[in-house]
Design an enzyme around this catalytic site. Sequence first.
Site, PDB file in Angstrom:
ATOM      1  N   TYR A  46       0.857  -1.190   0.000  1.00  0.00           N
ATOM      2  CA  TYR A  46       0.000   0.000   0.000  1.00  0.00           C
ATOM      3  C   TYR A  46       0.884   1.228   0.000  1.00  0.00           C
ATOM      4  CZ  TYR A  46      -5.013  -0.539   0.244  1.00  0.00           C
ATOM      5  OH  TYR A  46      -6.319  -0.719  -0.099  1.00  0.00           O
ATOM      6  N   GLU A  48      -0.460   4.764  -0.434  1.00  0.00           N
ATOM      7  CA  GLU A  48      -1.271   5.978  -0.630  1.00  0.00           C
ATOM      8  C   GLU A  48      -0.415   7.221  -0.460  1.00  0.00           C
ATOM      9  OE1 GLU A  48      -3.877   4.226   2.072  1.00  0.00           O
ATOM     10  OE2 GLU A  48      -5.657   4.614   0.859  1.00  0.00           O
ATOM     11  N   ASP A 196      -5.991  13.657 -25.256  1.00  0.00           N
ATOM     12  CA  ASP A 196      -6.048  12.249 -24.860  1.00  0.00           C
ATOM     13  C   ASP A 196      -5.347  11.474 -25.974  1.00  0.00           C
ATOM     14  OD1 ASP A 196      -6.657   9.588 -24.469  1.00  0.00           O
ATOM     15  OD2 ASP A 196      -8.709   9.964 -23.800  1.00  0.00           O
ATOM     16  N   THR A 222      -3.427   6.232 -21.912  1.00  0.00           N
ATOM     17  CA  THR A 222      -3.395   4.900 -21.307  1.00  0.00           C
ATOM     18  C   THR A 222      -2.056   4.282 -21.710  1.00  0.00           C
ATOM     19  OG1 THR A 222      -4.597   4.048 -23.221  1.00  0.00           O
ATOM     20  CG2 THR A 222      -5.881   4.484 -21.224  1.00  0.00           C
ATOM     21  N   LYS A 225      -2.037   0.456 -25.048  1.00  0.00           N
ATOM     22  CA  LYS A 225      -2.430   0.375 -26.466  1.00  0.00           C
ATOM     23  C   LYS A 225      -1.140   0.328 -27.297  1.00  0.00           C
ATOM     24  CE  LYS A 225      -6.986   2.348 -25.658  1.00  0.00           C
ATOM     25  NZ  LYS A 225      -7.054   2.916 -24.293  1.00  0.00           N
ATOM     26  N   ARG A 231      -2.156  -2.502 -18.496  1.00  0.00           N
ATOM     27  CA  ARG A 231      -3.298  -1.588 -18.413  1.00  0.00           C
ATOM     28  C   ARG A 231      -2.949  -0.527 -17.377  1.00  0.00           C
ATOM     29  NH1 ARG A 231      -6.684  -4.450 -21.278  1.00  0.00           N
ATOM     30  NH2 ARG A 231      -8.190  -2.782 -21.191  1.00  0.00           N
TER      31      ARG A 231
HETATM   32  N1  DSN Z   1     -11.879   0.682 -24.871  1.00  0.00           N
HETATM   33  C1  DSN Z   1     -10.826   1.473 -25.435  1.00  0.00           C
HETATM   34  C2  DSN Z   1     -10.790   1.350 -26.891  1.00  0.00           C
HETATM   35  O1  DSN Z   1     -11.075   0.278 -27.363  1.00  0.00           O
HETATM   36  O2  DSN Z   1     -10.442   2.287 -27.592  1.00  0.00           O
HETATM   37  C3  DSN Z   1     -10.862   2.857 -24.992  1.00  0.00           C
HETATM   38  O3  DSN Z   1     -11.159   2.925 -23.642  1.00  0.00           O
END
Ligand code: DSN
Length: 387
Positions: A46, A48, A196, A222, A225, A231
């Site tokens: 933990y 925090e 984003d 994120t 990708k 993730r």
């Molecule tokens: N679910 C993602 C996507 O497929 O683009 C975005 O959050």
Amino acid sequence: MKDGNVKKLIAKEKKRQEDSINLIASENIVSKDVLEALGSVFTNKYAEGYPRKRYYGGNAIIDELEELAISRALNLFHLSPETWNVNVQPYSGSPANLAVLHALIPLGKKVMAMDLAMGGHLSHGSRVSVTGTLWKQVPYGVDKKTGRVDYNNLFKIAKKERPSVIIAGGSSYARIIDFKKFRKVADSVGAILIVDMSHVSGLVAGGVYPTPFPYADVVMTTTHKTLRGPRGAIVFSKKELSEKINKVVFPGIQGGPHENQIAAIAVALFEASKPSFKLYARRVVKNAKVLSEELKKLGWEIVSGGTDTHLFLLDTYARGISGKKAADALEKKGIVVNKNLIPYDTRSPLDPSGIRIGTAAVTTKGMREKDMKRIAKNIDLVLKELS
Ligand code: DSN
């Protein structure tokens, strides 16, 4: 592993991933090192708070880890720590966007963002997202003919609606976004500009997509990708905004950060800084271009006529096939895509007019142009059966 049930499911999922052709644009395949960090003892801790300001003892090594991830994030995108703050704690993209919006604008104010059907994302103020109940989305879209953002229209919408925040970026827009123009639009109404870059951050890191950093006040990505990490999400913010954002991430909406996830993000950032990642990013885009071109040659309609990135939308309904029917039929043949709304879609998100296709995962698997040609032929064979 002693748990036979989960062990079996892991083995089955591994086989499914190995045996199928994954064209889901938001997915990728992480390295063994990323998996190792994700499955490490950091999950037991933990922490925090933020480095050197924690609420629990035993965090000296965690501090080192989080600072390492932060400095790698800054280096990867060539940012000065004098100007940019990095928060690597968001659990994923939607909480990250929620935190940024909550930190920067009062409830009820206007968020100008790309409409979901036009390529935007739920967490940019869409009606069905909590962000859409807390703020009022002012949607913008793409030109019906070109399938591209119409920047003149952006100025008009911004002038009329005077949003507090403008978000550039989304989840199914295949073209390069002109961040400089977005900056101009934001400046014309005194709005904050959030980019984003979740889908394209690996391409930015690899030098095949323009960097948003010279123009944005906040950049969110994120990490799973095109960046090919676990993730998770990272928020980069200009120093003057960062304290507010950090406070909303923790303690505002999150508790203890997932330090095993942060360890894996650090590994992914290390991998993305290597010359081989530049080559990977180039190949991802090349593969997407070849795949979309081949499908076009076979008579399929591609939204905006092609792609500059790792993804594109195929308008299946132009040939009378719903996106759901197309995605289901392809999956039966081992090709995994997701059904997707297309700009000006008149159908529902559960059975929309198109499918989204991306090449990040297949490129990680080592596929090249000749494989894209083969995949295009196979997609054509499956879909032709349905029309
Ligand atoms: N679910 C993602 C996507 O497929 O683009 C975005 O959050």
